[in-house]
Design an enzyme around this catalytic site. Structure first.
Site, PDB file in Angstrom:
ATOM      1  N   ASP A  38      43.768  73.067  11.171  1.00  0.00           N
ATOM      2  CA  ASP A  38      43.018  72.379  12.224  1.00  0.00           C
ATOM      3  C   ASP A  38      43.703  71.065  12.579  1.00  0.00           C
ATOM      4  OD1 ASP A  38      41.118  74.363  12.296  1.00  0.00           O
ATOM      5  OD2 ASP A  38      39.707  73.335  10.978  1.00  0.00           O
ATOM      6  N   TYR A  66      43.632  72.558  -1.383  1.00  0.00           N
ATOM      7  CA  TYR A  66      43.279  71.432  -0.526  1.00  0.00           C
ATOM      8  C   TYR A  66      42.645  70.317  -1.344  1.00  0.00           C
ATOM      9  CZ  TYR A  66      43.519  74.881   3.311  1.00  0.00           C
ATOM     10  OH  TYR A  66      43.920  75.851   4.199  1.00  0.00           O
ATOM     11  N   ASP A  80      32.946  68.674  10.852  1.00  0.00           N
ATOM     12  CA  ASP A  80      33.818  67.571  10.452  1.00  0.00           C
ATOM     13  C   ASP A  80      33.459  66.352  11.300  1.00  0.00           C
ATOM     14  OD1 ASP A  80      35.054  67.853  12.939  1.00  0.00           O
ATOM     15  OD2 ASP A  80      36.780  68.920  12.151  1.00  0.00           O
ATOM     16  N   ARG A 179      35.748  73.524   5.560  1.00  0.00           N
ATOM     17  CA  ARG A 179      34.646  72.823   6.218  1.00  0.00           C
ATOM     18  C   ARG A 179      33.315  73.487   5.869  1.00  0.00           C
ATOM     19  NH1 ARG A 179      35.452  73.331  12.320  1.00  0.00           N
ATOM     20  NH2 ARG A 179      37.004  74.891  11.803  1.00  0.00           N
TER      21      ARG A 179
END
Length: 299
Positions: A38, A66, A80, A179
Site C-alpha cells: 500500500d 511486518y 489506516d 490492517r
C-alpha cells in the site's frame, strides 16, 4: 538485464510508481514486483527484472514479516490513518500487555479474512477501492491466510487522548491484510482500532538491510555498478541439478528427463546448465516434466 532487486519502497509511493521509476532508471521494460505494498506502507518490495519476471510467483509465495503500530480508540474507513474517522471509544484505563498478548496469540494460525473496502482486490472486474470511493458497497470475497507469529513489542497509553498504541511484529502468509488483522485485534480487546504505521521487514527471502532505495539504484546504474541478485536466489531452497550437455539439449526443447537420470529424485527440482538457472521441473510418474522454463539462451 536479468535478476532481482530488493527495493526499499518509501511511504507515499505506490508499487506501480516504483516499477515505473525503475523502468526509466534501468531502461528496461520487463519489470514486475512480487507483492503490492500500500502507498502508506514502507519496506521490502522485491523487483524482478528480465527473465526473473518468470519467478515472481515463487517470491510472492514466500512468507512476509511486518513491524507496525495499532492505535486503539478510533476506527477509520480505510483501516489506516489516511481515512476518515468512523468510530471512537475512549480507552479509560491502560490495557495490560498480558491481555493484549493473549488476544494476539488467539489470532496465530489459519484465519479467514475479509479484505477491506479500500483495497486493490477485484470484484466483478472492479477494484474494491473504486466501489468505496463511489460510496458503493459490494460483497467481498473471504480468503484464508496464515499468521505464523504475532508478537507485542511495546505498548503505551495516553491518558490525555484516552487511546493506546500497540507495537507489534507479525509473520504471515501472502495475501494477509495486516490492517484488517490489527483492527480485528482491537475489536477482540473491545475497542475500535486502526493501523497507525506499517513497514515490511521481509519478503521474497529478502530482509530490510538488503534493500536498495530508488536513489541507490540510480547511483549504481550511473556508476555501472548495479549488482542484481541472480535468478537462482528465488529457488535457493530447491533441490538443484547441474545438467550434462546431453540433458541440456533435451531440456532446452522442453523434453522430459527420466527419474533415474538425476542423482537426487525430489518432487520438484531446479535445473542448471553452466551454473545458470534454466528451468524448473516436476516429477510426474517416472519422468521429470517442465514446470517453468526460465532461461534457454545459449552463451
Amino acid at each position: 538485464m536479468d535478476g532481482i532487486i530488493p527495493l526499499y519502497k518509501e511511504r507515499g509511493m505506490t508499487s506501480f510508481d516504483a516499477v515505473s521509476r525503475l523502468r526509466r532508471i534501468l531502461h528496461e521494460k520487463k519489470i514486475g514486483h512480487s507483492g503490492t505494498l500500500d502507498p502508506e506502507v514502507a519496506g521490502v518490495l522485491p523487483i524482478c527484472v528480465g527473465k526473473a519476471t518468470k519467478l515472481v510467483d515463487l517470491l510472492m509465495a514466500s512468507g512476509k514479516q511486518y513491524a507496525g503500530e495499532l492505535l486503539i480508540g478510533q476506527a477509520t474507513e480505510t483501516e489506516d490513518l489516511t481515512g476518515k474517522v468512523i468510530a471512537t471509544a475512549p480507552v479509560t484505563a491502560p490495557i495490560p500487555a498480558a491481555t493484549i498478548e493473549v488476544a494476539m496469540q488467539k489470532m496465530v494460525g489459519p484465519l479467514i479474512q475479509i479484505p477491506p473496502m479500500y483495497s486493490a482486490v477485484k470484484v466483478n472486474g472492479k477494484r474494491l477501492y473504486e466501489y468505496a470511493r463511489a460510496g458503493e458497497t459490494v460483497e467481498r470475497p473471504k480468503r484464508q491466510v496464515t499468521i505464523t507469529s504475532f508478537k507485542l513489542t511495546a505498548t503505551s497509553y495516553d491518558p490525555a487522548t484516552q487511546t493506546q498504541r500497540v507495537r507489534f511484529i507479525v509473520d504471515c502468509s501472502k495475501g494477509t491484510y495486516v490492517r484488517t488483522l490489527v483492527v480485528d485485534l482491537a475489536k477482540a480487546l473491545g475497542y475500535p482500532g486502526t493501523m497507525a504505521s506499517l513497514t515490511r521487514l521481509k519478503s521474497g527471502g529478502f530482509e530490510l538491510d538488503q534493500t536498495l532505495s530508488l536513489a541507490d539504484v540510480q547511483d549504481q546504474m550511473s556508476a555501472q555498478l548495479l549488482n542484481l541478485y541472480p535468478l537462482a536466489y528465488a529457488v535457493r531452497d530447491w533441490p538443484a541439478h547441474e545438467l550434462t550437455p546431453e540433458q541440456w539439449q533435451t531440456v532446452k526443447h522442453g523434453g522430459w528427463l527420466p527419474q533415474a537420470s538425476l542423482d537426487q529424485r525430489p518432487a520438484q527440482v531446479a535445473l542448471f546448465y553452466q551454473q545458470r538457472l534454466r528451468a524448473l521441473y516436476q516429477l510426474k510418474g517416472t519422468v521429470y516434466k517442465p514446470l517453468k522454463m526460465i532461461d534457454l539462451d545459449e552463451d
